[in-house]
Design a protein around this motif. Structure first.
Motif, PDB file in Angstrom:
ATOM      1  N   ARG A 106       0.791  -1.273  -0.010  1.00  0.00           N
ATOM      2  CA  ARG A 106       0.168  -0.069   0.139  1.00  0.00           C
ATOM      3  C   ARG A 106       1.000   1.407  -0.044  1.00  0.00           C
ATOM      4  NH1 ARG A 106      -2.235  -0.339   6.451  1.00  0.00           N
ATOM      5  NH2 ARG A 106      -0.234  -0.415   7.145  1.00  0.00           N
ATOM      6  N   THR A 107       1.976   1.174   0.248  1.00  0.00           N
ATOM      7  CA  THR A 107       3.032   2.320   0.155  1.00  0.00           C
ATOM      8  C   THR A 107       3.127   2.985  -1.046  1.00  0.00           C
ATOM      9  OG1 THR A 107       4.007   1.525   1.876  1.00  0.00           O
ATOM     10  CG2 THR A 107       5.239   3.249   0.627  1.00  0.00           C
ATOM     11  N   THR A 108       2.581   4.312  -1.200  1.00  0.00           N
ATOM     12  CA  THR A 108       2.823   5.068  -2.540  1.00  0.00           C
ATOM     13  C   THR A 108       4.486   5.120  -2.892  1.00  0.00           C
ATOM     14  OG1 THR A 108       2.742   7.304  -1.674  1.00  0.00           O
ATOM     15  CG2 THR A 108       0.604   6.084  -2.315  1.00  0.00           C
ATOM     16  N   LEU A 109       4.744   5.464  -3.842  1.00  0.00           N
ATOM     17  CA  LEU A 109       6.005   5.750  -4.387  1.00  0.00           C
ATOM     18  C   LEU A 109       6.344   7.290  -3.535  1.00  0.00           C
ATOM     19  CD1 LEU A 109       8.779   5.326  -5.882  1.00  0.00           C
ATOM     20  CD2 LEU A 109       7.600   6.670  -7.920  1.00  0.00           C
ATOM     21  N   LEU A 110       5.584   8.204  -3.474  1.00  0.00           N
ATOM     22  CA  LEU A 110       5.791   9.346  -2.901  1.00  0.00           C
ATOM     23  C   LEU A 110       6.309   9.151  -1.441  1.00  0.00           C
ATOM     24  CD1 LEU A 110       5.698  12.391  -2.749  1.00  0.00           C
ATOM     25  CD2 LEU A 110       3.463  12.291  -2.460  1.00  0.00           C
ATOM     26  N   ASP A 111       5.513   8.236  -0.677  1.00  0.00           N
ATOM     27  CA  ASP A 111       5.484   8.329   0.798  1.00  0.00           C
ATOM     28  C   ASP A 111       6.901   7.303   0.866  1.00  0.00           C
ATOM     29  OD1 ASP A 111       3.525   9.458   1.852  1.00  0.00           O
ATOM     30  OD2 ASP A 111       2.067   7.937   1.493  1.00  0.00           O
ATOM     31  N   LEU A 112       7.133   6.281   0.085  1.00  0.00           N
ATOM     32  CA  LEU A 112       8.474   5.401   0.037  1.00  0.00           C
ATOM     33  C   LEU A 112       9.572   6.404   0.015  1.00  0.00           C
ATOM     34  CD1 LEU A 112      10.057   2.816  -0.226  1.00  0.00           C
ATOM     35  CD2 LEU A 112      10.413   3.500  -2.534  1.00  0.00           C
ATOM     36  N   CYS A 146       2.328   9.990  -5.990  1.00  0.00           N
ATOM     37  CA  CYS A 146       1.468  10.100  -5.103  1.00  0.00           C
ATOM     38  C   CYS A 146       0.422   8.923  -5.605  1.00  0.00           C
ATOM     39  CB  CYS A 146       0.706  11.182  -4.736  1.00  0.00           C
ATOM     40  SG  CYS A 146      -0.285  12.026  -5.684  1.00  0.00           S
ATOM     41  N   LEU A 147       0.226   8.800  -6.979  1.00  0.00           N
ATOM     42  CA  LEU A 147      -0.821   8.007  -7.524  1.00  0.00           C
ATOM     43  C   LEU A 147      -0.211   6.458  -7.818  1.00  0.00           C
ATOM     44  CD1 LEU A 147      -3.057  10.265 -10.092  1.00  0.00           C
ATOM     45  CD2 LEU A 147      -3.327   9.336  -7.709  1.00  0.00           C
ATOM     46  N   SER A 148       1.037   6.357  -7.616  1.00  0.00           N
ATOM     47  CA  SER A 148       1.797   5.232  -7.940  1.00  0.00           C
ATOM     48  C   SER A 148       2.222   4.435  -6.824  1.00  0.00           C
ATOM     49  CB  SER A 148       2.996   5.556  -8.870  1.00  0.00           C
ATOM     50  OG  SER A 148       3.759   4.494  -9.241  1.00  0.00           O
ATOM     51  N   MET A 152       4.304  -1.016  -8.092  1.00  0.00           N
ATOM     52  CA  MET A 152       4.072  -1.077  -9.564  1.00  0.00           C
ATOM     53  C   MET A 152       5.254  -0.473 -10.390  1.00  0.00           C
ATOM     54  SD  MET A 152       0.742   1.130  -9.123  1.00  0.00           S
ATOM     55  CE  MET A 152       0.358   1.589 -10.595  1.00  0.00           C
ATOM     56  N   GLN A 153       6.460  -0.126  -9.664  1.00  0.00           N
ATOM     57  CA  GLN A 153       7.654   0.569 -10.326  1.00  0.00           C
ATOM     58  C   GLN A 153       8.776  -0.670 -10.176  1.00  0.00           C
ATOM     59  OE1 GLN A 153       7.559   3.071 -11.776  1.00  0.00           O
ATOM     60  NE2 GLN A 153       5.248   3.809 -10.688  1.00  0.00           N
ATOM     61  N   GLU A 154       8.262  -1.957  -9.944  1.00  0.00           N
ATOM     62  CA  GLU A 154       9.659  -2.716  -9.972  1.00  0.00           C
ATOM     63  C   GLU A 154      10.430  -2.578 -11.228  1.00  0.00           C
ATOM     64  OE1 GLU A 154       9.697  -6.302  -7.823  1.00  0.00           O
ATOM     65  OE2 GLU A 154      11.581  -5.918  -8.985  1.00  0.00           O
ATOM     66  N   GLY A 155      11.661  -2.500 -10.890  1.00  0.00           N
ATOM     67  CA  GLY A 155      12.598  -2.454 -12.105  1.00  0.00           C
ATOM     68  C   GLY A 155      12.735  -1.431 -12.754  1.00  0.00           C
ATOM     69  N   LYS A 156      11.971  -0.147 -12.294  1.00  0.00           N
ATOM     70  CA  LYS A 156      12.158   1.039 -13.109  1.00  0.00           C
ATOM     71  C   LYS A 156      13.021   1.816 -12.718  1.00  0.00           C
ATOM     72  CE  LYS A 156       7.531   0.920 -15.106  1.00  0.00           C
ATOM     73  NZ  LYS A 156       6.214   1.547 -14.977  1.00  0.00           N
ATOM     74  N   LYS A 157      13.366   2.954 -13.422  1.00  0.00           N
ATOM     75  CA  LYS A 157      14.634   3.723 -13.214  1.00  0.00           C
ATOM     76  C   LYS A 157      13.716   5.021 -12.780  1.00  0.00           C
ATOM     77  CE  LYS A 157      18.333   2.198 -15.775  1.00  0.00           C
ATOM     78  NZ  LYS A 157      18.850   2.188 -17.383  1.00  0.00           N
TER      79      LYS A 157
END
Lengths: 242, 735
Positions: A106-112, A146-148, A152-157
């Motif tokens: 549930r952790t958003t990329l923003l909060d991470l 915040c919407l991601s 969902m970003q596994e492996g991305k830059k």
């Protein structure tokens, strides 16, 4: 108003309640009538909400997450797992550095970025994808972090404002924002700069009016818009690689 | 070494920190062990909490504490008497978690503190609350009959208050302005850290570190020096961070209960009815003039609203009282108490709403007189302040009219409404005047000359975006003959010398004066040290023989000179510190000090859809001597963008059946975006005010907004022939 670009609106808790179960459809009907919002806080609704939140979170995870999440979810649809949201291992590259992380689905990329990696340059303005303060690049594309969900970003830059400069040398967009005073309080600035860089890379900076359009997903409440346009135009005209 | 001069277009001193993401705002100090607090808010506007069940939340993983009125730590300050002394808002301040009463919707009723943000959010969902509802009122318009005169207000009348009624030409109109929400990009945030029982530090979003310090020390009965408010970076505020709010109290209480640092960052929907907003207004405006256009009388009766527990007042009538020469006047300002949170100062607090009525009415009067609206304003120019007959400290409004009109091309305006058109778009040109107080308050500054010849300058002042830190660095560099790099300015902490809040457009005049004067004092001290020390090349020289050039003291006659650093060395001093308290002299009271502006706006109104686009803006501003043209222009941009927002889109909408906001997010509450804002042409008179402060500066943060909404409404009238008297001017009102 004019050409407002809202990427999406994150559903909020109350919206979720209203579509979660038959019981809550009743709640919706009641709500549209005379029943006041306080009825939502009755125990049964809270339990329904709780159940729904558990399920929806897991469903979201199932739908969006890589296999590891699915496995975690399958392993326990019980209270404990729902509450603990077992962490998921994943790796992604942030500002050129490979990170092996363990995150809750549930952790958003923003909060991470802000809360776990101390990369607080990326800002939280609305948390619903409405203001653009949290704009980062994922594989070169601008996104609202915040919407991601992080998973969902596994492996991305991922590139954040902290990763834009080369060593001590500011990115041309950062330098231009200083020169043209493209900010006041500075809070929307990282998002504006990330968006401005992407705007040029996308080929959407060919005229001032085009820049205005393609920068309209980033709100600046101080009203630095005219200077933001000047900064992006100068960088585009300067011809330096962005 | 480049000589720095006040007025130079210098980059912001903190610019690099902001564009690299290094600048940290209140919720971004990730202190060791920091916990996250999330507020649970009420879902009714009025009543009491009948039951609050926190068990599920407390059991949830990671939750450290749930604070409610049933278990909140004691706040000694909450027991102080009603209308407590020194309070800037009359009444009983809101008391967080004090009792079971619900005074407004979205009232914070519980704080869930957890070890991670996600767990705190989840915990907040698990708090179950039952209410006993009471009947509520949240509508200003439906409750106007209950309006009362606030405790701190006196109606201003002059001459024959009724004179307007007998005027040959009379305009009477009712104007409405809606709720506006500041919506700074950074929501209200605080990270609180206790050190023992007697000392607390807050990393805070505030426009006034000294007010934070004072109000927190009062609330928790702490020694002032044991409360530190640290706020160097503030993500916009616009008035909304000028007093103590629930998120600060919650973070401090949460930290007390858990023994850990706690950060509380409001969610966007929570800022709409918890941390202030600009209240709606209903204004009855009458203006009478001779056939030649000389004003005979004005009646301006304004109604605003406040909460049930405080009387928040605004300066709606101020522009009306002083803008034009008008011998007769009748004004009143009344409030309606509603079941809402207390409103708060919002950029141009009062003047912005009041000037919409005044400047719209002036335009209506111009049409009634068949006179050019600019000409009407010119012939009613006030040679002195008509409110109190004091002379202006400076007033270059006529120059604003002239230069603004020329740059804008006012002469191309065909006065006939709906007469100018470009394709599908109706073209309208409108203008308005503005006036805003140019105040100065007490402030202190401390400067320290270091052995390397650089100086360290300190003030508690905040810089929420106007560029104050840059300006004060610049003033010091100018005064001391140093390059910008040799002046380090530290700001935004309550441990530094006193500064008033950064609001009311008086920061430059107040703190800038202290900086200016402390630098003068430092030079004086250096001069003394240079001439009183045997062995000094300037030993025994008379003050009159000496002058400063760059960072060096020189004799006028010979070639003896001494650099700042040499003076220290001469006296074997590591550093030299000078402090200064600054305040205006008695002459301030003998004059009326105001900033002025004239705004010119061109709009396009789509004939078929009623869409309004602002096509061009010229803002001509008399804000005295400009301290930094780059940051000053940005300030004007800010006001113009705010004016566009208030005129065309911003409106906090309450569903009065539930006393609850309908549009409390940034998708539904529209603020101007990049595509809404045209080129903005800024003109500064840039002429010194000889009275307000030694730099000659007047305030600039609010003046361009005053009257701006009317300039747009007047342009829309010119484009369409439709007079919109209720903001915002949305397409539905034009079709």
């Amino acid at each position: 108003m004019a050409n407002r670009k809202i990427v999406a609106t994150k559903l909020r808790a109350n919206d979720l309640i209203l579509c979660s179960s038959n019981e809550n459809l009743m709640a919706k009907e009641e709500n549209s009538g005379k029943i006041l919002p306080e009825s939502r806080t009755d125990k049964k609704y809270n339990e329904a909400r709780r159940t729904f939140l558990k399920q929806s979170s897991l469903l979201t995870a199932l739908a969006l997450a890589p296999p590891a999440v699915v496995k975690a979810a399958e392993a326990g649809l019980d209270e404990k797992v729902a509450d603990q949201f077992e962490k998921v291992p994943l790796s992604l590259e942030i500002n050129g550095e490979l990170k092996k992380l363990s995150v809750e689905p549930r952790t958003t990329l923003l909060d991470l970025l802000r809360e776990q990696l101390d990369l607080t340059g990326t800002k939280k303005g609305c948390d619903y994808g409405q203001c653009g303060a949290c704009t980062v690049h994922a594989d070169g594309q601008r996104i609202n972090s915040c919407l991601s969900l992080t998973v969902m970003q596994e492996g991305k830059k991922i590139t954040t404002i902290e990763g834009l400069a080369t060593g001590d040398e500011l990115h041309p967009m950062q330098a231009a924002f200083i020169e043209y005073d493209g900010f006041q309080c500075g809070y929307c600035t990282p998002g504006q700069i990330m968006s401005g860089v992407a705007c040029i890379r996308e080929g959407h900076a060919n005229s001032e009016s085009e820049i205005r359009e393609y920068m309209s997903g980033n709100i600046c409440r101080c009203g630095a818009y005219p200077n933001i346009i000047k900064a992006i135009t100068a960088v585009k005209k300067g011809g330096k690689k962005v | 070494m480049r000589k720095v001069v006040m007025g130079d277009r210098l980059d912001r001193v903190e610019g690099q920190l902001k564009v690299t993401g290094v600048a940290r705002y209140a919720a971004e100090y990730n202190l060791p062990g920091v916990a996250h607090g999330v507020l649970v808010t009420s879902s009714i506007p009025r009543g009491r909490i009948s039951k609050i069940d926190t068990k599920a939340a407390e059991r949830a993983p990671g939750v450290l504490a749930v604070v409610t009125h049933e278990n909140a730590p004691e706040v000694p300050g909450y027991e102080a008497s009603v209308n407590n002394e020194g309070s800037r808002v009359y009444g009983q301040e809101f008391r967080l978690f004090y009792d079971d009463k619900i005074l407004h919707n979205f009232q914070p009723v519980a704080l869930v503190v957890a070890d991670t943000y996600e767990r705190a959010v989840h915990g907040a969902f698990l708090v179950s609350i039952g209410y006993e509802k009471e009947l509520h009122n949240t509508s200003l318009r439906d409750n106007l009959d209950d309006a009362f005169t606030p405790a701190d207000q006196k109606d201003h009348k002059r001459g024959r208050p009724d004179a307007y009624k007998e005027a040959p030409v009379l305009v009477e109109q009712e104007y409405h302005t809606p709720i506006q929400v500041h919506n700074p990009m950074e929501t209200h945030s605080t990270t609180a850290l206790w050190e023992g029982d007697k000392k607390v530090k807050v990393y805070n979003k505030t426009q006034a570190t000294k007010i934070s310090q004072k109000e927190i020390s009062k609330a928790f009965d702490l020694e002032k020096e044991n409360v530190e408010a640290h706020s160097p970076f503030v993500g916009g505020a616009f008035g909304s961070s000028s007093r103590l709010w629930p998120q600060e109290m919650a973070a401090i209480m949460g930290a007390k209960v858990t023994g850990r640092p706690v950060k509380v960052m409001l969610m966007r929907d929570q800022v709409f009815n918890m941390v202030g907003y600009r209240p709606a207004s209903v204004q009855y405006f009458s203006v009478g003039a001779t056939a030649e256009g000389k004003l005979l009388g004005i009646a301006h009766h304004a109604r605003g609203f406040t909460s049930r527990y405080e009387q928040f007042t605004e300066r709606l009538l101020d522009p009306t009282k002083s803008m034009y020469s008008c011998p007769n006047m009748d004004t009143s300002y009344k409030l309606v108490s509603l079941d809402m949170s207390t409103p708060c100062w919002t950029r141009g607090p009062g003047e912005t709403s009041g000037s919409f009525a005044l400047e719209s009415a002036m335009d209506e009067l111009a049409y009634a007189l068949k006179m050019d609206p600019l000409e009407l304003r010119k012939i009613n120019y006030a040679e002195k302040d008509p409110e109190n007959d004091k002379p202006w400290s400076s007033n270059y409004l006529l120059q604003c009219y002239e230069r603004g009109a020329e740059r804008f091309g006012w002469s191309r305006r065909n006065p006939e409404p709906r007469s100018m058109r470009e394709g599908e778009w109706l073209v309208g040109l409108g203008m308005a005047s503005g006036i805003y107080k140019a105040a100065r308050d007490r402030a202190e500054a401390r400067v320290k000359l270091l052995a390397d010849g650089s100086v360290l300058l300190r003030s508690a002042v905040a810089d929420v975006g106007p560029g104050s830190a840059t300006i004060f660095t610049q003033i010091a560099a100018d005064r001391l003959g140093l390059p910008m790099e040799k002046v380090r300015f530290e700001w935004g902490n309550s441990v530094f010398p006193y500064a008033p809040g950064q609001f009311g457009s008086h920061t430059t005049a107040s703190v800038g004066s202290a900086v200016y004067e402390v630098c003068t004092d430092l030079k004086q001290r250096l001069q003394e040290l240079a001439v009183n020390q045997p062995g000094s090349p300037l030993y025994g020289a008379q003050a009159a023989d000496l002058f400063f050039e760059g960072n060096t003291l020189k004799t006028k006659t010979g070639n003896a000179s001494l650099r700042y650093a040499d003076v220290l060395e001469l006296h074997a001093l590591k550093e030299l510190e000078v402090s200064r308290e600054s305040r205006g002299g008695p002459e301030l009271d003998e004059f009326s000090s105001k900033s002025f502006c004239a705004n010119f706006v061109e709009v396009r109104v789509h004939a078929a859809t009623g869409e309004v686009r602002v096509a061009k803006v010229v803002s001509a501003v008399d804000a005295g001597k400009i301290m930094n043209h780059k940051t000053a222009e940005s300030q004007v941009y800010g006001s113009v963008v705010w004016g566009i927002g208030i005129a065309l889109m911003e409106e906090g909408i309450i569903d009065h059946r539930f006393g609850r906001h309908l549009n409390n997010d940034l998708a539904d509450y529209h603020v101007p975006i990049n595509a809404d804002v045209p080129d903005i042409d800024v003109i500064f008179t840039d002429l010194e005010d000889p009275i307000v402060d030694p730099m000659g500066a007047k305030g600039i943060g609010e003046i361009p907004l005053i009257g701006f909404t009317a300039a747009i409404a007047n342009a829309v009238y010119h484009a369409t022939g439709k007079r919109i008297t209720k903001l915002p001017i949305t397409p539905d009102k034009l079709l």
